[in-house]
Every structure is written in C-alpha cells, then in structure tokens.
Design a protein around this motif. Sequence first.
Motif, mmCIF file in Angstrom:
data_model
loop_
_atom_site.group_PDB
_atom_site.id
_atom_site.type_symbol
_atom_site.label_atom_id
_atom_site.label_comp_id
_atom_site.label_asym_id
_atom_site.label_seq_id
_atom_site.Cartn_x
_atom_site.Cartn_y
_atom_site.Cartn_z
ATOM 1 N N ALA A 130 -5.045 -2.638 -4.189
ATOM 2 C CA ALA A 130 -3.749 -2.710 -4.870
ATOM 3 C C ALA A 130 -2.654 -2.033 -4.056
ATOM 4 O O ALA A 130 -1.462 -2.221 -4.329
ATOM 5 C CB ALA A 130 -3.860 -2.054 -6.251
ATOM 6 N N GLU A 131 -3.051 -1.247 -3.044
ATOM 7 C CA GLU A 131 -2.076 -0.542 -2.210
ATOM 8 C C GLU A 131 -1.465 -1.500 -1.184
ATOM 9 O O GLU A 131 -2.088 -1.842 -0.187
ATOM 10 C CB GLU A 131 -2.745 0.637 -1.501
ATOM 11 C CG GLU A 131 -3.290 1.700 -2.432
ATOM 12 C CD GLU A 131 -2.187 2.397 -3.208
ATOM 13 O OE1 GLU A 131 -1.067 2.512 -2.658
ATOM 14 O OE2 GLU A 131 -2.439 2.807 -4.347
ATOM 15 N N GLU A 132 -0.256 -1.930 -1.441
ATOM 16 C CA GLU A 132 0.406 -2.894 -0.568
ATOM 17 C C GLU A 132 0.641 -2.345 0.833
ATOM 18 O O GLU A 132 0.474 -3.052 1.835
ATOM 19 C CB GLU A 132 1.745 -3.306 -1.184
ATOM 20 C CG GLU A 132 2.554 -4.307 -0.362
ATOM 21 C CD GLU A 132 1.924 -5.688 -0.305
ATOM 22 O OE1 GLU A 132 2.143 -6.398 0.703
ATOM 23 O OE2 GLU A 132 1.216 -6.049 -1.253
ATOM 24 N N GLU A 133 0.995 -1.070 0.920
ATOM 25 C CA GLU A 133 1.306 -0.477 2.217
ATOM 26 C C GLU A 133 0.072 -0.409 3.100
ATOM 27 O O GLU A 133 0.146 -0.663 4.308
ATOM 28 C CB GLU A 133 1.900 0.918 2.027
ATOM 29 C CG GLU A 133 2.489 1.521 3.294
ATOM 30 C CD GLU A 133 3.655 0.727 3.842
ATOM 31 O OE1 GLU A 133 3.861 0.756 5.078
ATOM 32 O OE2 GLU A 133 4.361 0.068 3.057
ATOM 33 N N PHE B 169 -2.476 -2.409 3.015
ATOM 34 C CA PHE B 169 -2.731 -3.776 3.477
ATOM 35 C C PHE B 169 -1.794 -4.159 4.609
ATOM 36 O O PHE B 169 -2.217 -4.694 5.647
ATOM 37 C CB PHE B 169 -2.570 -4.749 2.313
ATOM 38 C CG PHE B 169 -2.387 -6.187 2.735
ATOM 39 C CD1 PHE B 169 -3.459 -6.914 3.241
ATOM 40 C CD2 PHE B 169 -1.145 -6.789 2.654
ATOM 41 C CE1 PHE B 169 -3.288 -8.230 3.652
ATOM 42 C CE2 PHE B 169 -0.978 -8.116 3.054
ATOM 43 C CZ PHE B 169 -2.044 -8.831 3.551
ATOM 44 N N ALA B 170 -0.503 -3.899 4.428
ATOM 45 C CA ALA B 170 0.487 -4.291 5.427
ATOM 46 C C ALA B 170 0.238 -3.609 6.766
ATOM 47 O O ALA B 170 0.316 -4.245 7.830
ATOM 48 C CB ALA B 170 1.893 -3.966 4.921
ATOM 49 N N ARG C 230 -6.550 -11.387 -5.238
ATOM 50 C CA ARG C 230 -5.488 -10.704 -4.497
ATOM 51 C C ARG C 230 -5.693 -10.890 -2.995
ATOM 52 O O ARG C 230 -4.748 -11.176 -2.255
ATOM 53 C CB ARG C 230 -5.472 -9.217 -4.845
ATOM 54 C CG ARG C 230 -4.349 -8.444 -4.127
ATOM 55 C CD ARG C 230 -4.474 -6.955 -4.366
ATOM 56 N NE ARG C 230 -4.231 -6.609 -5.750
ATOM 57 C CZ ARG C 230 -5.037 -5.891 -6.513
ATOM 58 N NH1 ARG C 230 -6.184 -5.448 -6.013
ATOM 59 N NH2 ARG C 230 -4.733 -5.601 -7.758
ATOM 60 N N ARG D 154 -3.190 -12.976 -0.451
ATOM 61 C CA ARG D 154 -2.586 -12.276 0.682
ATOM 62 C C ARG D 154 -2.902 -12.962 2.001
ATOM 63 O O ARG D 154 -2.043 -13.046 2.884
ATOM 64 C CB ARG D 154 -3.084 -10.831 0.708
ATOM 65 C CG ARG D 154 -2.401 -9.914 -0.279
ATOM 66 C CD ARG D 154 -3.026 -8.535 -0.265
ATOM 67 N NE ARG D 154 -2.228 -7.575 -1.000
ATOM 68 C CZ ARG D 154 -2.609 -6.340 -1.268
ATOM 69 N NH1 ARG D 154 -3.789 -5.907 -0.853
ATOM 70 N NH2 ARG D 154 -1.820 -5.523 -1.941
ATOM 71 N N ARG E 70 4.802 -13.146 4.383
ATOM 72 C CA ARG E 70 4.021 -13.744 3.310
ATOM 73 C C ARG E 70 4.961 -14.370 2.309
ATOM 74 O O ARG E 70 6.096 -13.914 2.121
ATOM 75 C CB ARG E 70 3.164 -12.687 2.602
ATOM 76 C CG ARG E 70 1.997 -12.209 3.395
ATOM 77 C CD ARG E 70 1.361 -10.972 2.799
ATOM 78 N NE ARG E 70 1.252 -11.008 1.358
ATOM 79 C CZ ARG E 70 1.415 -9.937 0.585
ATOM 80 N NH1 ARG E 70 1.699 -8.783 1.125
ATOM 81 N NH2 ARG E 70 1.279 -10.033 -0.718
ATOM 82 N N MET F 128 7.492 -12.464 -0.056
ATOM 83 C CA MET F 128 7.641 -11.092 0.409
ATOM 84 C C MET F 128 8.523 -11.077 1.662
ATOM 85 O O MET F 128 8.467 -12.009 2.473
ATOM 86 C CB MET F 128 6.280 -10.485 0.742
ATOM 87 C CG MET F 128 5.318 -10.408 -0.433
ATOM 88 S SD MET F 128 5.802 -9.161 -1.645
ATOM 89 C CE MET F 128 5.448 -7.664 -0.705
#
Length: 315
Positions: free
Chosen positions: A163-166, A168-169, A215, A219, A296, A299
């Motif tokens: 759930a941590e977007e940062e 992942f990025a 998710r 992504r 993405r 985003m």
Amino acid sequence: MIPRRLQKESLAAERATISQLLSEARGVDDIVGVMQFESRLAEIERELVELGSLNVTRASVAMYFGGPKVLGMQGIDADFASNVIGNFQDLVSKSFTAMEVGDMGSRGPVPHRAETNLMVTGVTRGSFGFVLEELGNQSEAFETPLTVVVDDVASLINEIASAEEEAFAERIASIDSRMISASRNLFGTLSKAEATVRIVEGDREINLGRLEVERGRERTEFLEVKEDPGIILTGLLLGLLPQHKRFEFQLSDGDVISGGVASDASRAVTEQLIGQTFNPIGKTWRAEFSSRTVSRRGMPSRTYYTLIRLLSESL
C-alpha cells in the motif's frame, strides 16, 4: 533445505502437540509417556536453537496458493502452476542477470539463465504450493548470489503490491525494464486466476490477498518507463554518499535532483575518499547521468536519476 521459517513453524506446531500430550500423560500418571514427551520437547528446543544460528547459504522459497485454481491440499490447476512458477523463475533469472551484468536490453536471451534455475523439491502443507530450492553438489560456506537474488525478488514482489506508494515508486525506478515486464507477467497470472499467494523466504513471509494482487497488477499493467542512458548536466554537487549510493546535485537553474550512484562511480569515489585524494562535494561539476521517467495511468510521471560519473570540474 526448506525455508527456515517453515521449519520453525513445523517444530512449534509439534511442540504444542507434545506439550498437550505431556499434560495428559501427567494427568493419568503415565510415567513412561511423561519421560518420552519431555525428551522430545527437549529435542525440539535444541533444534529451534540450532535453526536460529544456522547459516543459510542456498536459495530456498516456498509459495502457497489459494483461489479457484487450488483445491485445498488435493491439487492445483496444472496450467496455472506451470505459469506462475515460470513467471517467478523468470523474475529470478532477470534479477540475477541485472545484478551480474547490468542492463539486459529489451530483447534477446537472458544471460546466465541456466545458473539461476530453481528446482521444485516438494509441496507445501496447509495449502497447496511448492518449495523451490537452489541445488548443488557442494556445501557453501557463504550465501550464494542466488540466495541474495531470491531475497531481493521477494522484496520486489512485496513492494509492488504494498500500500506504500513511495516504496513502490522508488523500487520501480531502480530495476531493469525486463524485470518490470516479468513482474507484470507474474501479477497478471495471479490476477487472471483470482489467486492469492503466500511467499515464505528465509525468516519472513509475504501474504498477497486479492487486494494486494490486484494492486500489483494495476501498477505493473499500466506502467511505462522511458530511459535515457546518457545525459550531461552541470551543477553543484551538494552531497554524495558512496556507500549508500546516493547523491544530491543542484543544477544551474536552481533545481535540485537526487538519486542513486552507479556502482563503478561509487567504488571509485569511496577509494579516493579513503585515500584522502579527492573530495568532490561543494564543487561544480560537469557530470553524466542516466534517467528513468516512470509514468502510470492516472498518476503524474516522475523522473529518477542515477549518477554515472563526474566528468570534469567546472570553474
């Protein structure tokens, strides 16, 4: 050897069962039973202590699956099993190659593929799945490169689904484009089968339910990465951490970029700093970078930089 966490879980389950039997034996004054159960409990404790100090040197991972393609402990759909294990193996192979030789390019065979093949050595208990292991003829004193790679792949899968977007990025910005494709295939297979997966590697486990799988699929499915391998920029080097492979660089227009440092550049700077022959920080440099722009659907795109080398000091 199966992952250490599974061995600990098996011993812990047996300890609970033996403890219950010991209690019952004491309740009926079964002296022989008490002695046997106490002896086995002592053995279990010794085995747990030994596991805690065991030096794991070969790659091993267990994958448990759930969903419509799995029928409890009775069986698993052959096509799904073949595809998902193949996807995982492909990700391991490409990760290993990226670690050994760097960028693989967008096409062609993956180098070192044969060196990264894991073997299915057993099925899991509790829910249908497989144990994958690195096999060899000799014992290793230190962990093999494949051990490091499998650990890294497990982390990558977890970060893609997190759930941590940062997190992942940041991770996507640092991996090879063909690893992104391999990740897309893995999550696509899991999503199409409406599957869940539990990955046990070393002392940790990663649980991907339907939410995490979807998710990860979203992504990776709608992910685009544009790479530019040779960018020359001039600016002030504000900070450089060779061991952590991080830099901070202020461009002539005032903008500040930051990111990773290529291994060769990091090693060279570390050696020069140790020898006290070189301190690049606080000076203006003409430097070479590579960039990755990650976009993405829905985003905003983000650009990540890697410092390749400091070309020349700019006066």
